[in-house]
Design a protein around this motif. Sequence first.
Motif, mmCIF file in Angstrom:
data_model
loop_
_atom_site.group_PDB
_atom_site.id
_atom_site.type_symbol
_atom_site.label_atom_id
_atom_site.label_comp_id
_atom_site.label_asym_id
_atom_site.label_seq_id
_atom_site.Cartn_x
_atom_site.Cartn_y
_atom_site.Cartn_z
ATOM 1 N N THR A 120 0.843 -1.195 0.000
ATOM 2 C CA THR A 120 0.000 0.000 0.000
ATOM 3 C C THR A 120 0.876 1.242 0.000
ATOM 4 N N SER A 144 -5.281 9.344 -0.685
ATOM 5 C CA SER A 144 -5.453 8.416 -1.793
ATOM 6 C C SER A 144 -4.501 7.250 -1.518
ATOM 7 N N GLN A 145 -5.075 6.051 -1.370
ATOM 8 C CA GLN A 145 -4.274 4.865 -1.097
ATOM 9 C C GLN A 145 -4.353 3.915 -2.280
ATOM 10 N N THR A 146 -3.183 3.550 -2.770
ATOM 11 C CA THR A 146 -3.099 2.606 -3.879
ATOM 12 C C THR A 146 -2.537 1.299 -3.338
ATOM 13 N N SER A 147 -3.277 0.202 -3.580
ATOM 14 C CA SER A 147 -2.882 -1.104 -3.047
ATOM 15 C C SER A 147 -2.788 -2.134 -4.156
ATOM 16 N N LYS A 156 -5.259 -0.832 -7.141
ATOM 17 C CA LYS A 156 -6.602 -0.384 -6.780
ATOM 18 C C LYS A 156 -6.430 0.849 -5.881
ATOM 19 N N THR A 157 -7.087 1.941 -6.277
ATOM 20 C CA THR A 157 -6.965 3.188 -5.523
ATOM 21 C C THR A 157 -8.268 3.477 -4.793
ATOM 22 N N THR A 158 -8.120 3.801 -3.526
ATOM 23 C CA THR A 158 -9.278 4.177 -2.717
ATOM 24 C C THR A 158 -9.014 5.545 -2.089
ATOM 25 N N ALA A 159 -10.085 6.253 -1.840
ATOM 26 C CA ALA A 159 -9.986 7.559 -1.185
ATOM 27 C C ALA A 159 -10.470 7.398 0.254
ATOM 28 N N ASN A 160 -9.708 7.948 1.166
ATOM 29 C CA ASN A 160 -10.039 7.860 2.584
ATOM 30 C C ASN A 160 -9.933 9.230 3.233
#
Length: 181
Positions: A120, A144-147, A156-160
Amino acid sequence: MTDTVIDTGNEPETGVTPRTSSRRPPVRLLVLGALVAVSAVVVALLGWQSLSDRRAQDARDQALAAARTDSEVVLSYTPRTLDSDLARAHQLISGEFSAKFDQLASSVVEPATKQVGLATTAKVVRAAVIDANPEQMHALLYISQTSTSTSQPQPKTTANQVKVTMTKARGQWLISEMQPL
């Protein structure tokens, strides 16, 4: 005999005695002195307030910068460098959050990283101060976290959103709380 008038330079007496220097300064000088003193106090207070505001703003800016960079470090890791990633992250946290972080790392991060090759990378895209004082600051971070993992090699990028508390300890700003929202 003629009358001659001799001018002696004396004025006729009017009953008014000429003013001689008194021992008290005139009222105007007293008022002027008081105004100067009050002005000096006001200038000193404004200068002190300005310095205090500047120090508070500097502390706020430093704390927010540390929240941005430190949160990225704490939330980023790879299977290859997991031990050093966690050690670096641990240097950036303090207080009760240190124990919470250790528990999360041992129960979630380490198993997921080792079992499925979870990697991550976190990037703070926006940050704002919620409130601050010279010793503590609360900030809202948009991350923005890319895992990736062995089972999902496509990133896969998620916004937190995360609320971070920074506390001045050991001469630096450290994360003392991190709460996902």
